[in-house]
Each structure stands twice: as C-alpha cells, then as structure tokens.
Design an enzyme around this catalytic site. Structure first.
Site, short mmCIF file in Angstrom:
data_model
loop_
_atom_site.label_atom_id
_atom_site.label_comp_id
_atom_site.label_asym_id
_atom_site.label_seq_id
_atom_site.Cartn_x
_atom_site.Cartn_y
_atom_site.Cartn_z
N PRO A 10 0.85 -1.19 0.00
CA PRO A 10 0.00 0.00 0.00
C PRO A 10 0.89 1.24 0.00
CG PRO A 10 0.08 -0.97 2.20
CD PRO A 10 0.83 -1.90 1.30
N MET A 11 0.65 2.16 -0.94
CA MET A 11 1.48 3.35 -1.06
C MET A 11 0.59 4.57 -1.26
SD MET A 11 4.62 1.87 -3.40
CE MET A 11 3.60 0.77 -4.40
N CYS A 93 3.34 3.37 9.20
CA CYS A 93 3.54 4.66 8.55
C CYS A 93 4.08 5.68 9.55
CB CYS A 93 2.23 5.16 7.94
SG CYS A 93 2.40 6.74 7.09
N GLY A 205 10.44 -4.24 2.35
CA GLY A 205 11.52 -3.29 2.57
C GLY A 205 12.75 -3.56 1.72
N GLY A 226 7.32 -2.56 -2.95
CA GLY A 226 6.72 -1.24 -2.94
C GLY A 226 7.14 -0.40 -4.12
#
Length: 338
Positions: A10-11, A93, A205, A226
């Site tokens: 999710p970005m 986040c 990551g 991501g």
C-alpha cells in the site's frame, strides 16, 4: 501455498484503484493493497470514492489507519461489505499526520492497543485481519518490540504479519528518509518466522527484483514490493511464472496498454480525467527503447481537458514510429560503413 506469497505494498497517492487495475493486468496472482484510508474517513466520508474498486483487482486488501477499536471495527465491516478480501491495519507509517492521529508506526509503542483493535475487527468481520508494521520505532529494541507486537496480536486473532524490516524514527527523520536511512534487518524477520511457524510472515523493505524476492522466500512465507513495483511495473509481468510457477506467458507491454484502452474509455465516459490513470503508466517502458518518448507523450497530452483513451494508442504509435526512425537511421549508417 499462501495467497500472500507476492504482494504489492500500500502506497499513499500511488496504489489507488486505477493503479491497481493496471498492476492486475501485469500479474493475475499478486495480492494488491489499497492506499491507507483512516477509519474515520471510511465511516464519515464518501465511501464510493474511497473504497470502490474493479472486480478484476481481486485479491485486494483494504488498509486502514486508526487506533480506536470501535471505529476500526465499524470501518472494517464497511470494507468487507464493499467486497475487500482482507483488512490490513497500518502499524508502520511514520508521517507527522499519522503520529498526530495516534496511529501508524507510533502504535508499535502500544502493542496492547493494537491487539485490542485486532480483536474488535476480528469480531466484526469474517475476512482476515492482518497487520503491516515496522520492526520498531526510535529507541525500541527491535526484537523485543516486534516479537511482543506479534505475540499479542496473534493472541487476538491476527495470523498474517507484513513486516517492513526497518525501524521507523518518529523523531528526526522524514517519511521519505524513513524509507531509506534506517538499516534493513532481514535476519530479524527470518528469526520471527522460525519462532512462529504457525503464522504467515511477509517481508517488506528494500526488495527491488524478483531474484531478491526468491531469495527471501527461502526464509519467509511471502514478500511485498513497494516502490520497485510502481516505478518499474513491468517486473510484475514475470511474477506469475517466477513466483507462482504459472505456465502462461507474460503479457507484453503493448498488450497491457491495449487492454487498458477499454478501461480508459469508461473512465473518461464517467467524467474521470485520463491523467488519473496515465500518471501510473510512466514507468511501463522504463529502460526500453522509446521509454522517454512514451513518458513525454503521456505527460504532454493526457492532462489536456479533451484527452480521451485514444491518447494511449497514440502514445504507442508515437513511440514505435520514433524508435523505427532511429533504427532505420542506424541501418543507413551501417550500410554506408559497409
């Protein structure tokens, strides 16, 4: 085989429904995640705008932000009713806005509260409730912080943990810096999986290639990409074959563009600017002949008020013709040299 074997992170401002539809054309099996939406926005905002998605996106998860168990439970139920396959709680986040709202990465400091939120959501929905976290924040001991969070949340019914293998520094680093500066600690996530064979552990990551993803899959149940998946999206075309052993050939870049045209036509017909889709397509021809021309044509033409789906086919044609002219010129030079 876990359905979380390969996931797209999710970005914020990136993985909206138009981007997810595009990514689904590249990989049929990757698990997609929405941008983070706060529980209160889901409860009180324009739900159709915030939560609507195309059925082609399945499997797709809704990521929620919040720290009020009652509000999260209500928002989770709304997400389930919209058809999402999973509810994911953001515990990673590090933005200032998230800290001010007492959710996101700062929840790493309140594992009991996270467990309460998980329990409330689990009691209110039938679909899985999962967590995306960091390995710790600020001066926390990562092993202690991560393992305690997982232990308490697992007791509350969470069975899937997505771990961004970096600390988040809430004091001193910007959200952008938090994506790169804190060192990665993959071994800690590997160790978590060793100690909790009963849980599904997903590593996130710093993963940029499918080769790296395959290496990590020897140690964990799944991987999550991501920025690499967004900026160089065509790497996803090989996911189904490489990660899921699917024998179907990957789609070509051109075939993906052609498949997007009916979607773009419907968007424009519904009054959505074409740029809402094309802004996600800039990296499709990254490192390919004509890739810069593709980006330039979309950048110059898609934002125009009168832009429609024909811009996509025109961009393809413009790129192909320019590449062919270069190719013909090179041939002429070679012939002269001969």
């Amino acid at each position: 085989m876990t359905t979380h074997r390969f996931c797209i992170a999710p970005m914020m401002d990136w993985t909206d429904r138009h981007d997810r539809y595009f990514l689904r054309l590249l990989s049929r099996k990757s698990r997609l995640y929405s941008e983070m939406v706060t529980a209160d926005a889901v409860r009180h905002g324009d739900r159709a705008h915030l939560l609507s998605f195309n059925s082609a996106e399945h499997p797709v998860a809704l990521q929620l932000g919040g720290s009020d168990a009652t509000a999260l439970a209500e928002a989770a139920k709304i997400g389930e009713d919209f058809g999402y396959d999973e509810i994911n709680l953001n515990v990673g986040c590090p933005s200032d806005r998230v800290q001010a709202g007492r959710f996101g990465a700062c929840l790493m400091q309140e594992p009991e509260l996270v467990a309460d939120c998980v329990a409330a959501m689990r009691a209110n929905v039938k679909i899985p409730v999962t967590i995306k976290s960091r390995i710790g924040v600020d001066d926390q001991d990562p092993e202690e912080a991560l393992f305690q969070l997982v232990e308490l949340s697992a007791q509350a019914g969470c069975e899937v943990f997505i771990v961004h293998a970096r600390k988040a520094w809430l004091d001193g680093l910007s959200p952008k810096q938090n994506r790169d500066i804190p060192p990665l600690n993959y071994d800690l996530v590997y160790e978590l999986k060793k100690s909790r064979q009963d849980l599904t552990i997903i590593l996130n990551g710093g993963i940029d290639t499918l080769s790296e993803a395959q290496t990590h899959l020897h140690h964990v149940d799944g991987v999550m990409l991501g920025r690499a998946a967004y900026k160089t999206p065509y790497i996803l075309a090989d996911v189904d074959c490489t990660i899921f052993n699917d024998e179907a050939p990957p789609p070509s870049r051109e075939a993906v563009v052609e498949a997007l045209i009916p979607y773009a036509e419907k968007l424009v017909e519904d009054g959505v600017p074409l740029h809402a889709l094309t802004r996600h397509l800039m990296g499709l021809f990254q490192s390919q002949p004509g890739g810069r021309l593709w980006r330039r044509y979309l950048s110059e033409n898609a934002p125009k008020n009168e832009a429609d789906a024909s811009v996509l086919s025109e961009a393809l044609q413009y790129m192909r013709q320019a590449v062919q002219r270069i190719h013909d010129t090179d041939n002429d030079i070679n012939q002269l040299a001969d």
